[in-house]
Design a protein around this motif. Structure first.
Motif, short mmCIF file in Angstrom:
data_model
loop_
_atom_site.label_atom_id
_atom_site.label_comp_id
_atom_site.label_asym_id
_atom_site.label_seq_id
_atom_site.Cartn_x
_atom_site.Cartn_y
_atom_site.Cartn_z
N HIS A 146 -19.00 8.96 -25.71
CA HIS A 146 -17.57 8.77 -25.97
C HIS A 146 -17.27 7.33 -26.35
O HIS A 146 -16.54 7.05 -27.31
CB HIS A 146 -16.81 9.18 -24.70
N GLN A 147 -17.88 6.40 -25.64
CA GLN A 147 -17.61 4.99 -25.86
C GLN A 147 -18.22 4.47 -27.16
O GLN A 147 -17.55 3.78 -27.93
CB GLN A 147 -18.15 4.19 -24.67
N GLY A 154 -10.60 11.05 -23.51
CA GLY A 154 -11.07 12.00 -24.50
C GLY A 154 -10.40 11.70 -25.83
O GLY A 154 -9.22 11.31 -25.87
N SER A 191 -14.79 13.68 -28.11
CA SER A 191 -15.56 12.98 -27.09
C SER A 191 -14.82 13.02 -25.77
O SER A 191 -13.59 13.12 -25.72
CB SER A 191 -15.83 11.53 -27.50
N LEU A 192 -15.60 12.95 -24.67
CA LEU A 192 -15.04 12.95 -23.33
C LEU A 192 -15.72 11.88 -22.49
O LEU A 192 -16.94 11.71 -22.57
CB LEU A 192 -15.23 14.31 -22.66
N GLN A 193 -14.95 11.20 -21.66
CA GLN A 193 -15.51 10.22 -20.73
C GLN A 193 -16.21 10.89 -19.54
O GLN A 193 -17.27 10.43 -19.11
CB GLN A 193 -14.41 9.29 -20.24
N ILE A 211 -20.36 12.17 -25.02
CA ILE A 211 -20.02 12.28 -23.60
C ILE A 211 -20.34 10.95 -22.90
O ILE A 211 -21.45 10.44 -23.02
CB ILE A 211 -20.80 13.43 -22.93
#
Length: 235
Positions: A97-98, A161, A175-177, A93
């Protein structure tokens, strides 16, 4: 089901007397969904003994950039790649995510278009819905890693995402930003904590958006479903 929280940051000190830290935010978000948690403060060098120490891994947000020179980021990327090799389901998250994308070969950088904050509408084609979630980030994933696909996007953040398969084509990571673990009260305090470096009109617009209903519980249900089934759209 045991989930290891890889804690990659802490809330600003000036907010610590009013809000729980990021690991607790996630435990609160996912409460009652059949998950138990162990926490590893990897920002402070406290890593799990092995990828097999949990049934799944959750990588939190952080004030750090994934591309910055911190001693704990390369071993975290190695851990992520080991999780893929061993098919241990992983969720990232925001910073998570990154750094997950970076570990898989994507480019992450400070976005030239500025910062996203407040309530943002994200298009999630896999579940056929637009969900409103809170954002607070200046960095973005700029390229899609090989073998990944975009599962969320907004008008400000194209790669918001990602979903990944393992070497055998089985669902491995998502994953999500945006931040499903944040509530509006924390978001407004976070905006205020950074407001000296932010444009005033952007601050006001972000605060005005916070009356919108958030899809935090929808995302929590789908995160739990992903850990258990490998399918983000299974909830």
């Amino acid at each position: 089901m045991k989930i290891g929280i890889l804690k990659t940051g802490h809330i600003p000190r000036r907010l610590a007397d009013r809000h729980p830290d990021y690991d607790v935010m996630f435990m609160n978000l996912l409460a009652g969904l059949g998950l138990d948690f162990d926490v590893y403060d990897v920002e402070r060098g406290m890593f799990p003994p092995s990828v097999g120490a949990a049934d799944g891994w959750l990588i939190t947000g952080s004030a750090c950039g994934a591309y910055e020179d911190h001693a704990w980021i390369p071993p975290l990327e190695d851990f992520i790649r080991d999780a893929r090799a061993q098919s241990v389901r992983t969720i990232g998250i925001c910073f998570g995510h990154q750094v997950l994308a970076q570990a898989m070969g994507a480019r992450v950088e400070k976005f030239s278009g500025g910062r996203s904050m407040g309530a943002v509408d994200y298009d999630l084609p896999d579940i056929g819905r637009t969900l409103t979630l809170l954002a607070f980030h200046g960095d973005q994933v700029m390229t899609v890693p090989d073998g990944a696909r975009v599962i969320a996007s907004s008008s400000f953040c194209r790669i918001a995402g990602l979903a990944y398969d393992d070497d055998h084509g089985r669902p491995w990571a998502m994953s999500l930003q945006p931040h499903p673990e944040f509530d509006a009260r924390y978001e407004v305090d976070l905006i205020d904590a950074y407001s000296d470096g932010l444009p005033g009109d952007a601050v006001e617009a972000a605060k005005a958006s916070l009356s919108l209903p958030l899809a935090n519980q929808t995302v929590a249900d789908r995160m739990a479903a992903f850990f258990k089934t490998g399918l983000f759209d299974a909830a």
